[in-house]
Enzyme design. Structure first.
Site, mmCIF file in Angstrom:
data_model
loop_
_atom_site.group_PDB
_atom_site.id
_atom_site.type_symbol
_atom_site.label_atom_id
_atom_site.label_comp_id
_atom_site.label_asym_id
_atom_site.label_seq_id
_atom_site.Cartn_x
_atom_site.Cartn_y
_atom_site.Cartn_z
ATOM 1 N N THR A 1 0.826 -1.215 0.000
ATOM 2 C CA THR A 1 0.000 0.000 0.000
ATOM 3 C C THR A 1 0.854 1.256 0.000
ATOM 4 O O THR A 1 0.605 2.202 -0.751
ATOM 5 C CB THR A 1 -0.948 0.002 1.209
ATOM 6 O OG1 THR A 1 -1.892 -1.058 1.069
ATOM 7 C CG2 THR A 1 -1.705 1.323 1.318
ATOM 8 N N GLY B 1 0.546 3.397 -6.296
ATOM 9 C CA GLY B 1 0.114 4.661 -6.886
ATOM 10 C C GLY B 1 -1.085 5.241 -6.172
ATOM 11 O O GLY B 1 -1.466 6.389 -6.408
ATOM 12 N N ASP C 1 3.032 -16.341 2.432
ATOM 13 C CA ASP C 1 3.096 -16.942 3.768
ATOM 14 C C ASP C 1 1.711 -17.210 4.353
ATOM 15 O O ASP C 1 1.437 -18.298 4.878
ATOM 16 C CB ASP C 1 3.862 -16.027 4.746
ATOM 17 C CG ASP C 1 5.243 -15.670 4.253
ATOM 18 O OD1 ASP C 1 5.682 -16.262 3.249
ATOM 19 O OD2 ASP C 1 5.888 -14.815 4.862
ATOM 20 N N ARG D 1 -5.851 -4.739 -18.195
ATOM 21 C CA ARG D 1 -4.416 -4.846 -17.994
ATOM 22 C C ARG D 1 -3.826 -6.075 -18.670
ATOM 23 O O ARG D 1 -2.729 -6.030 -19.223
ATOM 24 C CB ARG D 1 -4.112 -4.866 -16.489
ATOM 25 C CG ARG D 1 -4.364 -3.520 -15.839
ATOM 26 C CD ARG D 1 -4.191 -3.543 -14.344
ATOM 27 N NE ARG D 1 -4.097 -2.187 -13.818
ATOM 28 C CZ ARG D 1 -3.871 -1.892 -12.543
ATOM 29 N NH1 ARG D 1 -3.731 -2.853 -11.663
ATOM 30 N NH2 ARG D 1 -3.786 -0.633 -12.155
ATOM 31 N N HIS E 1 -0.073 -8.259 -9.341
ATOM 32 C CA HIS E 1 -1.110 -8.621 -8.378
ATOM 33 C C HIS E 1 -1.486 -10.091 -8.574
ATOM 34 O O HIS E 1 -1.538 -10.577 -9.701
ATOM 35 C CB HIS E 1 -2.346 -7.742 -8.595
ATOM 36 C CG HIS E 1 -3.374 -7.821 -7.507
ATOM 37 N ND1 HIS E 1 -3.468 -6.896 -6.496
ATOM 38 C CD2 HIS E 1 -4.377 -8.708 -7.277
ATOM 39 C CE1 HIS E 1 -4.472 -7.205 -5.688
ATOM 40 N NE2 HIS E 1 -5.045 -8.310 -6.156
ATOM 41 N N ALA F 1 -7.695 -2.381 -6.072
ATOM 42 C CA ALA F 1 -6.933 -3.033 -5.003
ATOM 43 C C ALA F 1 -6.978 -2.254 -3.696
ATOM 44 O O ALA F 1 -7.191 -2.824 -2.628
ATOM 45 C CB ALA F 1 -5.483 -3.240 -5.432
ATOM 46 N N LEU F 2 -6.743 -0.936 -3.752
ATOM 47 C CA LEU F 2 -6.759 -0.149 -2.526
ATOM 48 C C LEU F 2 -8.153 -0.141 -1.913
ATOM 49 O O LEU F 2 -8.316 -0.218 -0.694
ATOM 50 C CB LEU F 2 -6.287 1.278 -2.796
ATOM 51 C CG LEU F 2 -4.782 1.554 -2.655
ATOM 52 C CD1 LEU F 2 -4.333 1.371 -1.227
ATOM 53 C CD2 LEU F 2 -3.961 0.686 -3.571
#
Length: 596
Positions: free
Chosen positions: A182, A186, A364, A423, A533, A577-578
């Site tokens: 994060t 961007g 993980d 994308r 991602h 995503a954010l």
């Protein structure tokens, strides 16, 4: 602990010089390992040279100073501090780099290596990774309501929300600092926002956001998860603003977003998100604890319920018990090349593809959750961007300001794709070009002045000076500088400008336009494919509860952010995503606090 905001302001105002004197367990350097004295060396940082000064006696490294650098304050600070500390502490240059500041870390290590070469050091021995003395590790036990694994955007959102719902919280972060992907992003945040969008003449709706997200991921996401996401995106912005975070009024279209609903924070990169969370945590530190350098290794399961976490710290072993729930927020696995290749079905070999991620997202949390019975979904869906830095793979140096005002051309100067497409579509087209390399072309409309900054807090003048972007008063000169055919570049721009006038779909299918590329100076920046991602991960329900292979809830376990799957399908829209970290971070935190 100083307030995060105050620290950031101080770091922005001055260059930092660190002098670190060694302590702790060290590697044995041996008598006569160095020629005593003080030596200097330089390494390549993300914004230029990093200069260090290293002092040695006959047997050991006694001090390391960072003398000069032009790295980004608030992002590279920890690398400039901790790397020198660790070198002296462990008598090794094989120490770990810092998440989110890998290039800066490597720049410091390179500079120290060159200084030590002057001191006659055996570099091969010094490059050995220092080992922990496990026998000396302290045993620490923690008892809280909610344990959050991961201190990135989704983890901190979960921690804050859990506390707002009455929980005492512990955050375990394996890296030396919080922030995750994060803080280096961007920072674009997609949400339907009638107030801001109306000013730009943009019509939008939650249903439209749903359709574009669901169909943009080839309809393989879970519809109920997509619906939960889009309906809670704007409330997430309101929640952030209620804690003091500021967003600019202008709405834009980030790469691959498909529609102008992307919000840009006032603070650079993703620092605004992390600063907002950390300010809240600082005010409530009696009830929210963050332990960095603390890598979770195993979920504690009793009678079918997740009741805690085992972790390893720099100098301790941690057993953290959670009376209400554990939130998994460890990010994806784009930084794990072996794991990418294991699950990849879409791309050719990903071994040599760099990543935009910091070094931490290695899967993980996915491993731990799977061991506890969690179901994994969509693991084969790995997103590559056409926007990586040719040297590092990072997003830094990207000169675009938004989709509408720029074009992509290949090395011959020809356009080859709809620059407003998905994308994956753009990246596949880029792989078909010579050297899988392209140039982003734009003009003064994107950079009215030389000190105008990109989405990564870099001014265009800085990028040109560093050779990461090119500037010219004519397209002919720009083509010459980048080695493209001038006629091809002029024709590409001319065709684009005609489409701007008509707003008609062009031969590549492009429909997003704003300004022509017709005003000097003109700019070009090189970009290549990069791993960005991972859409697959732990399966959750709309309450962020983790599901097992039979679709049943695993009691006590929740997940949020890129460590989850089933939300974005086969392709994530840019800017989602954010919003995902906020939406499901909040849901996971609330659900865990309620013991739902």
């Amino acid at each position: 602990m100083k307030k995060f905001k105050k620290a950031l302001v101080l770091l922005l105002s001055a260059l930092m010089v660190f002098s670190i004197i060694g302590c702790g367990k060290t590697q044995k350097s041996g008598k006569g390992a160095f020629k005593p004295g003080t030596y200097t060396g330089e390494g390549e940082g993300i914004h230029g040279k990093i200069q260090v000064e290293v002092t040695v006696d006959e047997n050991k490294i006694t001090a390391v100073k960072v003398l000069k650098h032009d790295e980004t304050p608030g992002v590279s600070d920890l690398a400039l501090k901790k790397i020198p500390e660790d070198i002296v502490k462990y008598q090794s240059i094989g120490v770990d780099t810092i998440a989110g500041a890998t290039v800066s870390s490597k720049g410091v290590l390179e500079a120290v290596k060159k200084a030590l070469e002057k001191a006659g050091a055996n570099i091969k021995d010094l490059e050995k990774k220092p080992e922990k003395d496990k026998a000396s590790l302290k045993k620490i036990e923690k008892n809280v309501d909610v344990v959050v694994i991961g201190g990135g955007g989704s983890g901190l959102a979960a921690a804050v929300t859990a506390h707002q719902n009455g929980a005492k919280v512990l955050v375990l972060e394996k890296m030396p600092k919080v922030g995750g992907n994060t803080i280096i992003s961007g920072a674009a945040y997609n949400a339907v926002d009638p107030k801001r969008q109306a000013k730009a003449g943009v019509e939008d709706s939650v249903d439209k956001h749903y359709t574009q997200t669901y169909e943009g991921g080839d309809k393989v996401a879970k519809p109920e998860m997509v619906r939960t996401f889009v309906e809670n995106a704007y409330p997430g912005i309101e929640w952030l603003e209620s804690m003091g975070m500021q967003f600019k009024d202008d709405i834009f279209t980030v790469l691959g977003a498909l529609w102008p609903r992307s919000h840009k924070p006032v603070k650079p990169l993703g620092t605004g998100y992390i600063e907002t969370y950390m300010n809240y945590i600082e005010k409530n530190k009696a009830d929210i604890e963050i332990m960095v350098n603390s890598k979770a290794t195993e979920l504690i399961v009793e009678n079918g319920k997740v009741v805690g976490v085992k972790a390893e710290g720099a100098d301790d072993e941690i057993v953290a018990k959670a009376s209400k729930g554990v939130v998994m927020a460890t990010g994806g696995f784009a930084a794990n090349v072996e794991m990418r290749n294991k699950y990849n079905k879409m791309w050719s070999d990903l071994t040599n593809i760099k990543t935009t991620n910091h070094v931490g997202p290695t899967g993980d949390g996915i491993f731990m959750a799977e061991k506890a019975g969690a179901n994994l979904v969509g693991m084969e869906h790995i997103q590559l961007l056409p926007m990586g830095d040719p040297k590092t793979g990072s997003l830094s140096g990207n000169i675009e300001q938004g989709v509408e005002n720029r074009i992509f051309v290949n090395k011959d100067g020809n356009r080859f794709v709809d620059e407003g497409a998905r994308r994956d579509v753009m990246t596949k087209a880029l792989f078909e070009q010579k050297d899988a390399s392209m140039w982003v072309i734009l003009d003064k409309h994107s950079y009215p002045t030389g000190d105008t900054k990109n989405n990564f807090n870099e001014s265009i003048d800085e990028l040109v000076k560093a050779g990461r972007a090119y500037k010219a008063d004519t397209l002919e000169d720009l083509a010459k500088q980048i080695g493209a055919n001038p006629d091809n570049l002029k024709n590409a721009v001319a065709e684009f400008n005609k489409s701007v006038e008509t707003k008609a779909k062009d031969k590549f299918g492009r429909t997003l336009y704003k300004d022509k590329i017709d005003t000097a100076p003109f700019y070009a920046g090189a970009r290549v494919p990069t791993a960005h991602h991972t859409m697959g991960g732990i399966e959750i329900n709309p309450s962020a509860q983790v599901l097992d292979k039979n679709g049943k809830v695993i009691r006590g376990l929740y997940a949020a952010g890129e460590t989850t799957g089933g939300i974005h399908g086969s392709n994530r829209l840019g800017g989602n995503a954010l919003a995902d970290t906020v939406v499901f971070g909040r849901i996971a935190g609330k659900s865990a606090a309620e013991g739902k």
